[in-house]
Design a protein around this motif. Sequence first.
Motif, PDB file in Angstrom:
ATOM      1  N   LYS A  17     114.774   8.898 151.171  1.00 47.90           N
ATOM      2  CA  LYS A  17     116.192   8.114 151.463  1.00 47.90           C
ATOM      3  C   LYS A  17     117.404   9.121 150.750  1.00 47.90           C
ATOM      4  O   LYS A  17     118.429   9.198 151.072  1.00 47.90           O
ATOM      5  CB  LYS A  17     116.075   6.918 150.480  1.00 47.90           C
ATOM      6  CG  LYS A  17     115.780   6.901 149.064  1.00 47.90           C
ATOM      7  CD  LYS A  17     115.452   5.501 148.718  1.00 47.90           C
ATOM      8  CE  LYS A  17     115.202   5.306 147.227  1.00 47.90           C
ATOM      9  NZ  LYS A  17     113.781   6.168 146.943  1.00 47.90           N
ATOM     10  N   VAL A  20     118.189  11.790 153.477  1.00 52.99           N
ATOM     11  CA  VAL A  20     118.685  11.038 154.617  1.00 52.99           C
ATOM     12  C   VAL A  20     120.151  10.965 154.176  1.00 52.99           C
ATOM     13  O   VAL A  20     121.217  10.933 154.919  1.00 52.99           O
ATOM     14  CB  VAL A  20     117.881   9.760 155.153  1.00 52.99           C
ATOM     15  CG1 VAL A  20     118.808   9.160 156.043  1.00 52.99           C
ATOM     16  CG2 VAL A  20     116.630   9.996 155.424  1.00 52.99           C
ATOM     17  N   LEU A 142     114.476   2.065 153.657  1.00 52.33           N
ATOM     18  CA  LEU A 142     113.575   2.950 154.536  1.00 52.33           C
ATOM     19  C   LEU A 142     112.383   3.046 153.783  1.00 52.33           C
ATOM     20  O   LEU A 142     111.910   3.236 152.749  1.00 52.33           O
ATOM     21  CB  LEU A 142     114.308   4.230 153.927  1.00 52.33           C
ATOM     22  CG  LEU A 142     113.826   5.643 154.748  1.00 52.33           C
ATOM     23  CD1 LEU A 142     113.861   5.542 156.260  1.00 52.33           C
ATOM     24  CD2 LEU A 142     114.731   6.856 154.260  1.00 52.33           C
ATOM     25  N   LEU A 197     113.400   0.521 158.490  1.00 53.13           N
ATOM     26  CA  LEU A 197     113.469   1.621 159.465  1.00 53.13           C
ATOM     27  C   LEU A 197     112.006   2.574 158.557  1.00 53.13           C
ATOM     28  O   LEU A 197     111.992   3.095 157.394  1.00 53.13           O
ATOM     29  CB  LEU A 197     114.591   2.707 159.111  1.00 53.13           C
ATOM     30  CG  LEU A 197     114.582   4.000 159.808  1.00 53.13           C
ATOM     31  CD1 LEU A 197     114.249   3.765 161.199  1.00 53.13           C
ATOM     32  CD2 LEU A 197     115.864   4.851 159.594  1.00 53.13           C
ATOM     33  N   SER A 199     109.853   5.587 158.559  1.00 55.47           N
ATOM     34  CA  SER A 199     110.025   7.159 158.848  1.00 55.47           C
ATOM     35  C   SER A 199     108.653   7.780 158.655  1.00 55.47           C
ATOM     36  O   SER A 199     108.727   9.182 158.594  1.00 55.47           O
ATOM     37  CB  SER A 199     111.092   7.786 157.817  1.00 55.47           C
ATOM     38  OG  SER A 199     110.404   7.861 156.381  1.00 55.47           O
ATOM     39  N   LEU A 202     108.496  10.145 161.677  1.00 57.87           N
ATOM     40  CA  LEU A 202     109.910  10.670 162.132  1.00 57.87           C
ATOM     41  C   LEU A 202     110.124  12.095 161.318  1.00 57.87           C
ATOM     42  O   LEU A 202     110.000  11.906 160.210  1.00 57.87           O
ATOM     43  CB  LEU A 202     110.952   9.784 161.869  1.00 57.87           C
ATOM     44  CG  LEU A 202     110.969   8.460 162.737  1.00 57.87           C
ATOM     45  CD1 LEU A 202     112.240   7.360 162.230  1.00 57.87           C
ATOM     46  CD2 LEU A 202     110.866   8.673 164.202  1.00 57.87           C
ATOM     47  N   THR A 207     115.202  10.535 161.274  1.00 62.43           N
ATOM     48  CA  THR A 207     115.584   9.555 160.658  1.00 62.43           C
ATOM     49  C   THR A 207     117.233   9.359 160.530  1.00 62.43           C
ATOM     50  O   THR A 207     117.639   8.386 160.572  1.00 62.43           O
ATOM     51  CB  THR A 207     115.052   9.644 159.228  1.00 62.43           C
ATOM     52  OG1 THR A 207     113.527   9.860 159.369  1.00 62.43           O
ATOM     53  CG2 THR A 207     115.239   8.486 158.283  1.00 62.43           C
TER      54      THR A 207
END
Length: 221
Positions: A17, A20, A142, A197, A199, A202, A207
């Motif tokens: 996170k 991101v 996340l 979400l 990830s 991903l 993401t």
Amino acid sequence: MNPIPVIAIDGPTASGKGSVAHLVAQALGWSVLDSGALYRLTALAALRRGIAVEDAPALAQAAARLDVRFQSECIYLKGEDVTDAIRQEQVGNLASRIAGYPDLRRALLERQRAFRVAPGLVADGRDMGTVVFPDAPLKVFLVAAAEARAKRRHKQLINKGISANIEELLQDLRARDARDMQRAAAPLKPAQDARELDSSCLTLEQTVQAVLDMWKVISAY
């Protein structure tokens, strides 16, 4: 309602996170808040001052008096760059242990909300959507499998020249997850209106794009 928008990104340890949040904020030209860094900074200050982990009042006082400055992706404590120091496992473990103290959380609450400045804020942590910014128009929870998170953390540490055992990291992550979810004060959980979400499979870029796509839809209304 506060007109300055917030994208709140919550999730467990090593879910990505922080990375991101920085990239989403960069794409939007917004400010970023790494709330976990404030708890890690408190933990680092406690270790350096010899404050006992059980001394909740002293820890809250240390949090309230943090001389901290965020500049780009660097974090300064009393003018010293502690970006790498607060990522040490010892600091992270202590931060996880003290993060449930109500007085400590109250001491940091207004400091976190002060990061909400125009044109917008991307905030990551454990309770951004549930406690700190409950009115955030976009809340993302996340997640990633513990094994995937352990591999990411292992890679990060190795790239920094820090030796690490992936099995020990996995056990540590699971222990932190349990502490974060079971604590009485602001436990780790998605807000009722959060969008989950995963990830695990991903890339970081995928993401980030997923979050930006969510915001594009919301901001269009």
